[in-house]
Design a protein around this motif. Structure first.
Motif, PDB file in Angstrom:
ATOM      1  N   TRP A 135     -22.649 -41.704 -53.352  1.00  0.00           N
ATOM      2  CA  TRP A 135     -23.942 -41.168 -54.074  1.00  0.00           C
ATOM      3  C   TRP A 135     -24.601 -42.085 -53.396  1.00  0.00           C
ATOM      4  O   TRP A 135     -24.903 -42.914 -52.947  1.00  0.00           O
ATOM      5  CB  TRP A 135     -23.814 -41.094 -55.323  1.00  0.00           C
ATOM      6  CG  TRP A 135     -23.499 -42.362 -55.925  1.00  0.00           C
ATOM      7  CD1 TRP A 135     -21.748 -42.935 -56.573  1.00  0.00           C
ATOM      8  CD2 TRP A 135     -24.728 -43.570 -56.691  1.00  0.00           C
ATOM      9  NE1 TRP A 135     -22.132 -44.516 -57.062  1.00  0.00           N
ATOM     10  CE2 TRP A 135     -23.776 -44.304 -56.960  1.00  0.00           C
ATOM     11  CE3 TRP A 135     -26.012 -43.453 -56.750  1.00  0.00           C
ATOM     12  CZ2 TRP A 135     -24.654 -44.978 -57.498  1.00  0.00           C
ATOM     13  CZ3 TRP A 135     -26.319 -44.454 -57.330  1.00  0.00           C
ATOM     14  CH2 TRP A 135     -25.969 -45.703 -57.470  1.00  0.00           C
ATOM     15  N   ARG A 156     -29.346 -38.780 -63.651  1.00  0.00           N
ATOM     16  CA  ARG A 156     -28.610 -37.283 -62.755  1.00  0.00           C
ATOM     17  C   ARG A 156     -28.696 -38.059 -61.586  1.00  0.00           C
ATOM     18  O   ARG A 156     -29.333 -39.267 -60.993  1.00  0.00           O
ATOM     19  CB  ARG A 156     -30.374 -37.087 -62.292  1.00  0.00           C
ATOM     20  CG  ARG A 156     -30.578 -35.997 -63.178  1.00  0.00           C
ATOM     21  CD  ARG A 156     -31.669 -34.680 -62.617  1.00  0.00           C
ATOM     22  NE  ARG A 156     -32.803 -35.407 -62.337  1.00  0.00           N
ATOM     23  CZ  ARG A 156     -33.925 -35.499 -62.839  1.00  0.00           C
ATOM     24  NH1 ARG A 156     -34.376 -34.748 -63.860  1.00  0.00           N
ATOM     25  NH2 ARG A 156     -35.129 -35.684 -62.423  1.00  0.00           N
ATOM     26  N   LYS A 174     -16.880 -39.780 -55.463  1.00  0.00           N
ATOM     27  CA  LYS A 174     -17.965 -39.050 -55.184  1.00  0.00           C
ATOM     28  C   LYS A 174     -18.513 -40.162 -54.700  1.00  0.00           C
ATOM     29  O   LYS A 174     -19.242 -41.486 -55.780  1.00  0.00           O
ATOM     30  CB  LYS A 174     -18.932 -38.327 -56.012  1.00  0.00           C
ATOM     31  CG  LYS A 174     -19.823 -37.896 -55.202  1.00  0.00           C
ATOM     32  CD  LYS A 174     -20.813 -37.158 -56.948  1.00  0.00           C
ATOM     33  CE  LYS A 174     -21.565 -35.816 -56.152  1.00  0.00           C
ATOM     34  NZ  LYS A 174     -22.696 -36.143 -55.080  1.00  0.00           N
ATOM     35  N   ASP A 222     -28.241 -38.293 -58.150  1.00  0.00           N
ATOM     36  CA  ASP A 222     -28.252 -37.081 -56.700  1.00  0.00           C
ATOM     37  C   ASP A 222     -28.297 -35.461 -56.974  1.00  0.00           C
ATOM     38  O   ASP A 222     -28.607 -34.443 -56.644  1.00  0.00           O
ATOM     39  CB  ASP A 222     -26.854 -36.320 -55.647  1.00  0.00           C
ATOM     40  CG  ASP A 222     -26.759 -38.598 -54.962  1.00  0.00           C
ATOM     41  OD1 ASP A 222     -27.384 -38.918 -54.622  1.00  0.00           O
ATOM     42  OD2 ASP A 222     -25.576 -38.327 -54.631  1.00  0.00           O
ATOM     43  N   ASP A 223     -29.765 -36.391 -57.917  1.00  0.00           N
ATOM     44  CA  ASP A 223     -29.996 -34.531 -58.570  1.00  0.00           C
ATOM     45  C   ASP A 223     -29.228 -34.080 -59.636  1.00  0.00           C
ATOM     46  O   ASP A 223     -29.835 -32.600 -60.648  1.00  0.00           O
ATOM     47  CB  ASP A 223     -31.094 -33.968 -57.529  1.00  0.00           C
ATOM     48  CG  ASP A 223     -31.526 -34.357 -56.807  1.00  0.00           C
ATOM     49  OD1 ASP A 223     -32.455 -34.955 -57.141  1.00  0.00           O
ATOM     50  OD2 ASP A 223     -32.344 -33.821 -55.743  1.00  0.00           O
ATOM     51  N   VAL A 224     -27.385 -33.993 -59.931  1.00  0.00           N
ATOM     52  CA  VAL A 224     -27.115 -33.871 -60.438  1.00  0.00           C
ATOM     53  C   VAL A 224     -26.918 -34.082 -62.165  1.00  0.00           C
ATOM     54  O   VAL A 224     -25.869 -35.395 -61.667  1.00  0.00           O
ATOM     55  CB  VAL A 224     -25.558 -33.041 -60.085  1.00  0.00           C
ATOM     56  CG1 VAL A 224     -25.003 -33.124 -60.890  1.00  0.00           C
ATOM     57  CG2 VAL A 224     -26.203 -32.493 -58.478  1.00  0.00           C
ATOM     58  N   PRO A 225     -27.088 -33.503 -63.054  1.00  0.00           N
ATOM     59  CA  PRO A 225     -26.890 -34.469 -64.632  1.00  0.00           C
ATOM     60  C   PRO A 225     -25.954 -34.619 -64.424  1.00  0.00           C
ATOM     61  O   PRO A 225     -24.915 -33.653 -64.690  1.00  0.00           O
ATOM     62  CB  PRO A 225     -27.683 -33.741 -65.701  1.00  0.00           C
ATOM     63  CG  PRO A 225     -28.493 -32.493 -64.476  1.00  0.00           C
ATOM     64  CD  PRO A 225     -27.661 -31.816 -63.833  1.00  0.00           C
ATOM     65  N   LEU A 226     -25.759 -35.739 -65.220  1.00  0.00           N
ATOM     66  CA  LEU A 226     -24.428 -36.535 -65.371  1.00  0.00           C
ATOM     67  C   LEU A 226     -24.087 -35.986 -66.815  1.00  0.00           C
ATOM     68  O   LEU A 226     -24.773 -36.098 -67.851  1.00  0.00           O
ATOM     69  CB  LEU A 226     -23.562 -37.726 -65.686  1.00  0.00           C
ATOM     70  CG  LEU A 226     -24.426 -38.545 -63.719  1.00  0.00           C
ATOM     71  CD1 LEU A 226     -24.316 -39.960 -64.274  1.00  0.00           C
ATOM     72  CD2 LEU A 226     -22.700 -37.987 -63.682  1.00  0.00           C
TER      73      LEU A 226
END
Lengths: 311, 705
Positions: free
Chosen positions: A50, A22, A48, A24-28
């Motif tokens: 991060w 993840r 991006k 910054d809390d966004v799953p890759l």
């Protein structure tokens, strides 16, 4: 090298898997980020900025061996470490079932620049002593902050450039190729201003193949010699240098000192070897890396074939 | 002209009358006396200036003992062949002897050269410009009665004593003759090679004066050629005689323009023997098969108009009434000695025709190629190798494709300095190359003339063994130049290049004709190069050789330019595939059997003092003669940083090694060495029970050596 413990340890090792990454809390996207085969995680974060990456980990130990043994309070500690920044982080994972542990490791952008090693230890209380390591991770993971693909950066970069037109390469204008080394990576520059070089190297004609391969191996001999000489300047004591230098040495040293183990060979280099024949040994290793004997033999055979009668 | 129009052609009548008189051995005056006319009248008839009246013609027939009307049909008397004989040239009165034909020696003789020269001559003699010259090679091996009948037809028995006499084995020509007779005797077979051309001029012209007939039959080194002809030395015909073991060739020609009022079946034979002596008489060598011509002295023989039956007996019957000549080479062989069987001879001829004339055989949609050629082989009338029409696209696919594209205007032309390169496998690139033709020495002044030759370049296959050649041609497009292009740029596609120079460009420009003459002068007799021949340097102004060299240099340079692979524009198109596998940094798997000693097993425990008591097995690699000097190392494992080492308090050799200080000297002939060790507690960085330990072996630096 063989290890021996003064207390009972597991014969088997711990398997560590990465289940999610993840940013910054966004799953890759898993497929393009994680390579299980190569145990690598590539953070190709296009444009991006991060701050943190969280890895969701699961560790599994051989359950039967663990339950049958003399160990108590077994726990798994995950570690994240980067040699270049000398940052080491340890996180105790949660119980996730019999002989299994789950949890997250958090990496901060400010702490890392290049490659982070994700590993861990299975610890337990043995003979009333707490926190003793009883097993290690079989295959640790690498988080690569630079890579844009989870398959390893295991090739030396090659770039075409017209040396006459690039200020940094102007000095080598007359050379058909040159090697530039930085801490990140070595780059092989091929001089597109050198007439015919590109034709030779990128040709596809079967009949030119012997010459093409001969040239490639000649380039490779000089490349590997350069890489080795550059890499050994960064050997201190018994530690393998980071990044490409370590990789280059691991490939070269077994041929430079075939009678020594890689660690022993590194130690020999690290204390400033007194082998008077080192350049010869390096040349031998570079020739081997470059597969020069094979390509030269093919080339000579091709000459014998084409050098026939001509009217 | 007679009123009833029985004869339209005084010239033909004259020739007929002259022939009849010769046969009877009757002079013009005798005939005049018998007919009661003046000798001048007879002379006028014979020279074709006048025709006799009908009653005089009947009287002539009577005087000559011919059937009534013989002069009208001009049938030769049935006994015509009875007049035919071999006429041998007497030796030179100065005693000079010619022991061979100098012209024949000018070439490296081989059947391939004969085929080339014969076809070249035919091509030069093309009659109707819109139709192909058709050249047919027939190999015919005969034996038995067939052979005997043929020998009778050529009066072989009359020749044999001369051939034997000339067969002096101390001379090259004599050896060939003797060998030919011996083989004929042993094998009982005779090989005939017949070369026919159709739609060619044929052997026109008078018996002795300038003309095609005399050039071929009578003379040496007379090319009787003008303009674009391939040969300019007249040597080519010598190779036809050279292909006969006996130097024996019989000819039957259909003329494109009548001679003596006739066109078909003009026949004569010629044998080229060296000087010889027979029955006390000395002979110069050559002899002719024909009608004796007392008007030229005892040795002369004229051609005769043969009957259909005679030409059949001579294996010289032509297959159509198209003009042209049939040469019958009697006792044909390959002087190079390479081809011996009918199959091989056939293949040699086909290959020679394909190699030299592929360009003349390339046709375009709707037009006939200048040349058609075929080869067939027979044995006693049965086909051994069927007739093969030589297909240029089969033997020279790339070159033929290039030429056809040019003829059809489908080439990729380079205009100005534009960069034209080959990109597709069937591209044909056309480039103009300038030849500056200097003035002739006979011209007082004048600037060089600029001729733009056409250079065609096309890719060929990887399997083309003769790739990367440029072939040059002029005129009738016979291959003259054939050179490998050297110093090719790397990565060049394999190619074939064709250079059309002079009139081979087909443009009909004045410059082209001038260049044609220039290049012809630059050809040696073999027609296999353009170079500074004596002819060139004597004919043209100073600098001719340089002009030629510049021209050819430019041709090679242009070829190189065209085949240079284009550099792609992209500046960064990744690593060449060929380098990639040599540049891998990924770790290589450790060797299964490393070449260095390794710790195979460590067992042990802590003793009461807290020291490690260890038993260590070392695996030793194979193939070593010197003992191993190894230092065992005991380290305490740490999580990071250098691992601290402990010292040994005691080392004891157990097997295949001995201890010297802290070094183990291991026997290189053994695969395993074992030792025991006890650590020095005082050197432990931490109590031993608190840490894992590692045991390794390293090479002892100086090994105690």
């Amino acid at each position: 090298m063989r290890r021996i413990a003064p207390y009972p340890v597991l014969a088997d090792e711990v398997t560590l898997t990465v289940h999610e990454v993840r940013l910054d809390d966004v799953p890759l996207p898993y497929e393009s980020t994680v390579s299980e085969r190569d145990r690598r995680i590539a953070l190709h974060l296009v444009g991006k900025d991060w701050s943190t990456v969280r890895l969701v980990l699961r560790a599994a130990a051989p359950r039967h061996e663990l339950e049958a043994g003399p160990w108590k309070k077994a726990a798994f500690v995950a570690t994240a470490s980067e040699r270049r920044t000398n940052v080491h982080t340890a996180v105790k994972l949660d119980w996730g079932g019999p002989a299994e542990w789950v949890g997250e490791v958090e990496l901060h952008r400010d702490d890392h620049v290049d490659r982070v090693l994700i590993s861990g230890h299975l610890v337990a209380t043995v003979d009333d002593v707490e926190g003793r390591v009883i097993a290690d991770v079989a295959r640790p993971w690498t988080v690569d902050l630079q890579a844009n693909s989870p398959t390893p950066r295991d090739e030396i970069a090659v770039r075409w450039a017209d040396f006459a037109k690039v200020p940094q390469l102007k000095r080598h204008e007359e050379s058909p190729w040159t090697v530039s080394v930085t801490d990140e990576a070595p780059i092989l520059y091929l001089n597109s201003g050198f007439e015919g070089l590109r034709a030779v190297l990128t040709g596809t004609k079967a009949s030119d193949r012997p010459a093409r391969e001969l040239l490639a191996s000649q380039i490779a001999v000089s490349l590997w010699t350069t890489l080795f000489n550059e890499a050994i300047r960064h050997v201190e004591g018994t530690d393998w240098p980071d990044g490409w230098r370590g990789m280059a040495l691991r490939r070269m040293l077994p041929d430079v000192f075939p009678e020594r183990s890689p660690d022993d060979a590194l130690r020999e280099v690290g204390r400033g070897t007194t082998a008077p024949d080192l350049p010869t040994r390096v040349l031998h290793a570079a020739i081997k890396q470059a597969k020069a004997p094979r390509s030269l033999a093919n080339f000579i055979r091709s000459l014998q074939k084409t050098g026939s009668e001509d009217r | 002209m007679t009123q009833d129009g029985i004869t339209q052609d005084p010239e033909a009548f004259g020739a007929w009358l002259a022939r009849q008189l010769r046969r009877k051995g009757m002079s013009q005056s005798e005939l005049a006396a018998k007919l009661d006319v003046t000798r001048a009248a007879v002379s006028a008839w014979i020279t074709g200036r006048a025709m006799p009246r009908i009653e005089k013609i009947q009287a002539i027939e009577e005087v000559l003992g011919l059937a009534a009307g013989a002069s009208v049909t001009r049938d030769e008397a049935p006994e015509s062949s009875g007049f035919i004989r071999w006429q041998y040239r007497p030796a030179h009165i100065d005693g000079g002897r010619e022991l061979g034909n100098a012209a024949a020696f000018a070439f490296d003789s081989s059947l391939a050269v004969t085929a080339r020269e014969a076809a070249q001559n035919s091509l030069d003699e093309r009659f109707h410009p819109d139709r192909s010259v058709r050249v047919r090679f027939t190999l015919h091996e005969i034996s038995g009665e067939r052979l005997r009948r043929f020998q009778e037809a050529i009066l072989w028995d009359d020749l044999v004593p001369h051939i034997k006499a000339a067969g002096d084995t101390s001379q090259k020509v004599g050896r060939v003759l003797a060998n030919g007779l011996r083989e004929l005797g042993e094998n009982g077979t005779l090989l005939l090679l017949r070369i026919d051309d159709y739609n060619a001029h044929g052997l026109t012209g008078p018996e002795y004066d300038d003309g095609r007939f005399a050039a071929v039959v009578r003379r040496q080194l007379d090319s009787h050629k003008k303009g674009t002809a391939g040969g300019s030395f007249g040597l080519g015909k010598a190779t036809v005689w050279g292909a006969s073991q006996f130097g024996l060739v019989i000819m039957n020609s259909t003329l494109s323009e009548p001679f003596e009022g006739r066109r078909e079946r003009r026949v004569i034979g010629r044998i080229d023997l060296p000087w010889h002596k027979l029955d006390g008489e000395e002979y110069a060598g050559p002899a002719w098969l024909g009608e004796p011509d007392p008007t030229r002295g005892e040795a002369a023989a004229r051609s005769w108009w043969a009957t259909e039956r005679t030409v059949q007996e001579l294996y010289l019957a032509r297959e159509s009434s198209d003009p042209g000549t049939s040469f019958l080479i009697v006792g044909a062989y390959d002087p190079a000695g390479e081809a011996t069987t009918l199959e091989k001879l056939h293949a040699t001829l086909v290959q020679a025709l394909a190699t030299n004339f592929w360009a003349s055989m390339v046709s375009t949609e709707g037009t006939a190629p200048p040349l058609e050629a075929s080869v067939v082989a027979l044995r006693n009338g049965d086909v051994v190798v069927p007739e093969e029409r030589v297909n240029p696209h089969r033997y020279e696919p790339a070159r033929s494709r290039a030429l056809r594209a040019f003829l059809e205007g489908k080439t990729i032309k380079r205009e100005g300095d534009a960069d034209v390169r080959i990109t597709n496998a069937d591209d044909v690139v056309e480039v103009a190359v300038t030849l500056r033709v200097p003035r002739r020495k006979t011209e007082a002044k004048g600037d060089p003339i600029e001729h733009r030759a056409v250079l065609l370049v096309t890719p060929t296959t990887d399997s083309d063994e003769r790739a990367n050649h440029v072939v040059g041609m002029r005129g009738t497009r016979m291959t003259v130049l054939d050179r490998t292009v050297s110093r090719l740029p790397f990565g060049a596609v394999p190619f074939q290049a064709v250079l059309l120079a002079g009139t081979a460009t087909g443009r009909d420009l004045d410059e082209d004709a001038r260049a044609e003459e220039f290049l012809r002068a630059a050809e040696p007799p073999e027609h296999n190069a353009w170079k500074a021949t004596e002819d060139l340097t004597t004919t043209y102004a100073r600098g001719a050789a340089t002009r030629l060299r510049d021209f050819l240099g430019e041709v090679y340079a242009e070829v190189r330019r065209v085949v240079t692979p284009s550099e792609r524009a992209a500046s960064d198109d990744g690593p060449p595939a060929v380098l990639r596998e040599l540049m891998g940094l990924h770790p290589t798997p450790p060797p299964r059997r490393p070449g260095y000693p390794t710790v195979r097993s460590v067992t042990g425990e802590l003793n009461d003092e807290g020291a490690w008591r260890l038993r260590v097995e070392i695996r030793l690699p194979e193939e070593r003669r010197d003992p191993w000097f190894l230092r065992p190392i005991l380290r305490f494992a740490t999580r990071s940083g250098p691992k601290p080492e402990a010292r040994w308090a005691k080392l004891v050799a157990e097997s295949h090694c001995e201890v010297s200080g802290d070094v183990l000297i291991c026997d290189p002939n053994e695969r395993v060495a074992v030792f025991a060790g006890v650590s020095d507690v005082s050197s432990h960085p931490v109590p031993a029970h608190m840490a894992m330990a590692e045991v390794d072996v390293v090479q002892a630096k100086d090994g105690g050596r």
